[in-house]
Design an enzyme around this catalytic site. Structure first.
Site, PDB file in Angstrom:
ATOM      1  NE  ARG A 155     -35.580 -20.494  -2.585  1.00 20.07           N
ATOM      2  CZ  ARG A 155     -35.114 -19.658  -3.504  1.00 20.07           C
ATOM      3  NH1 ARG A 155     -35.918 -18.761  -4.050  1.00 20.07           N
ATOM      4  NH2 ARG A 155     -33.851 -19.687  -3.873  1.00 20.07           N
ATOM      5  NE  ARG A 170     -37.332 -15.054   1.909  1.00 18.40           N
ATOM      6  CZ  ARG A 170     -36.576 -14.538   0.944  1.00 18.40           C
ATOM      7  NH1 ARG A 170     -36.146 -13.290   1.039  1.00 18.40           N
ATOM      8  NH2 ARG A 170     -36.254 -15.260  -0.118  1.00 18.40           N
ATOM      9  NE  ARG A 187     -34.600 -16.399  10.275  1.00 17.12           N
ATOM     10  CZ  ARG A 187     -34.133 -15.999   9.084  1.00 17.12           C
ATOM     11  NH1 ARG A 187     -34.568 -16.568   7.975  1.00 17.12           N
ATOM     12  NH2 ARG A 187     -33.230 -15.045   9.019  1.00 17.12           N
ATOM     13  CG  ASP A 193     -28.722 -21.707   3.211  1.00 17.62           C
ATOM     14  OD1 ASP A 193     -29.600 -20.922   2.799  1.00 17.62           O
ATOM     15  OD2 ASP A 193     -27.558 -21.711   2.773  1.00 17.62           O
ATOM     16  CE1 TYR A 243     -24.540 -18.515  -2.886  1.00 19.27           C
ATOM     17  CE2 TYR A 243     -25.009 -20.839  -3.214  1.00 19.27           C
ATOM     18  CZ  TYR A 243     -25.432 -19.530  -3.164  1.00 19.27           C
ATOM     19  OH  TYR A 243     -26.753 -19.228  -3.379  1.00 19.27           O
TER      20      TYR A 243
END
Length: 355
Positions: free
Chosen positions: A35, A39, A48, A84, A160
């Site tokens: 990551r 962010r 974004r 992702d 998921y």
């Protein structure tokens, strides 16, 4: 394969990450962060602000830019393709979205054999945008910086699809696994096919290594992993072995599974912060590299703590090599947390390279 790809392939040993992963002596200890593109970076947040997550993942120019941001800022030894876990599912035609604050949400969860039979297959052309992004990245990356391809492992994808999104206990996943093993293995087989197609697309485009994230495998017992998961992950690694690039396997909370995970075919096993790297190397067995494993929360603890803990992880990595690991790639034990000061990450890279 493009000329850029062929040129990079011929000089793969110049990349510290590839050297460490394959038992050679790297020019410096390789470091990158899961990551690292995300962010924690203001330049990522700026992009974004005007682009959704899935939109960004399927735009080659945006994928290239976001992937390159931490390389430019931190001087890490690898870029990992911005993507992702659910991208290949979306590309195949599964109705899903990534909801801010929640994560992937599946419109029609998979709960029966009919649901499995209805799952679409992934065609390579459906992820052509990812191949194009890799082409752009290879033209921009320095010769010494590896490009890592990315995918989710079949078990994590299955969790998921079955739960309909993130889960705390994975009760539906485990219920299907134990209660209807035929449907379970059929689902895992379909997801393995999707994963292989997605990885091969990235490998054909020229990535230098691949990492398979089995993010939620730590929810399983060792017996359940070996019975219900291992054969499918092993097929993923076997089907891309001919590309002769390092294959990395990582999961969270998988300390008790490290031995079993090492058996499915990866060249490098990622270790979270719960198990010291030298102990992990004992569990993994000789002949594989280890990756990790600074606790990402410690990046908030101040420079003295960060300095001490980085040195400890490096020392653990050396001890891991002493007990049979072929190399050590410095990383966190999980992904960079959103509130992390990017300057701290830069200092970590500088320190690792100096040791």
């Amino acid at each position: 394969m493009s000329e850029t790809t062929r040129s990079r392939s011929r000089r793969a040993h110049h990349r510290p990450l590839v050297a460490a992963a394959t038992g050679e002596t790297p020019s410096r200890r390789p470091v990158w962060f899961m990551r690292q593109a995300g962010r924690s970076l203001p330049e990522y947040r700026a992009i974004r602000a005007d682009h959704g997550m899935l939109e960004s993942c399927f735009d080659p120019e945006l994928v290239c830019e976001i992937t390159m941001q931490p390389v430019r800022r931190h001087d890490v030894d690898a870029a990992i393709l911005f993507s992702d876990i659910v991208v290949p599912l979306k590309a195949a035609g599964v109705d899903l979205d990534i909801v801010a604050g929640t994560g992937p949400v599946i419109a029609h969860p998979v709960r029966s054999s009919a649901d499995v039979a209805a799952l679409p297959r992934l065609e390579a052309e459906s992820v052509g945008a990812i191949a194009r992004a890799i082409e752009l990245l290879l033209a921009e990356l320095a010769e010494t910086t590896a490009l890592i391809g990315f995918c989710g492992a079949p078990f994590t994808l299955a969790s998921y699809l079955i739960e309909g999104g993130p889960s705390r206990n994975y009760e539906r996943t485990k219920a299907l696994m134990h209660g209807d093993p035929d449907t379970w293995h059929a689902l895992m087989g379909r997801l393995t096919d999707i994963t292989i197609t997605f990885l091969r697309t990235q490998l054909d485009a020229g990535v230098d290594a691949v990492q398979v994230f089995d993010s939620w495998a730590g929810m399983l017992s060792r017996d359940d992993y070996r019975t219900y998961v291992a054969r499918h992950s092993a097929r993923v690694f076997a089907e891309v072995a001919s590309y002769r690039v390092p294959r990395i396997h990582f999961g969270v909370g998988t300390g008790e599974l490290l031995g079993a995970m090492s058996e499915v075919g990866a060249d490098v096993v990622g270790v979270d912060w719960r198990v010291p790297l030298d102990e992990a190397a004992h569990r993994i067995g000789p002949g594989k590299a280890v990756q990790g494993n600074l606790d990402p929360t410690l990046l908030f603890a101040g420079p003295d703590v960060v300095d001490r803990e980085v040195r400890r992880v490096v020392a653990d990595g050396e001890r891991a090599i002493g007990v049979g690991a072929v190399g050590h790639i410095f990383n966190l034990g999980h992904g960079v947390l959103p509130g992390t000061d990017p300057d701290v990450l830069t200092r970590v890279v500088e320190l690792v390279h100096s040791l």
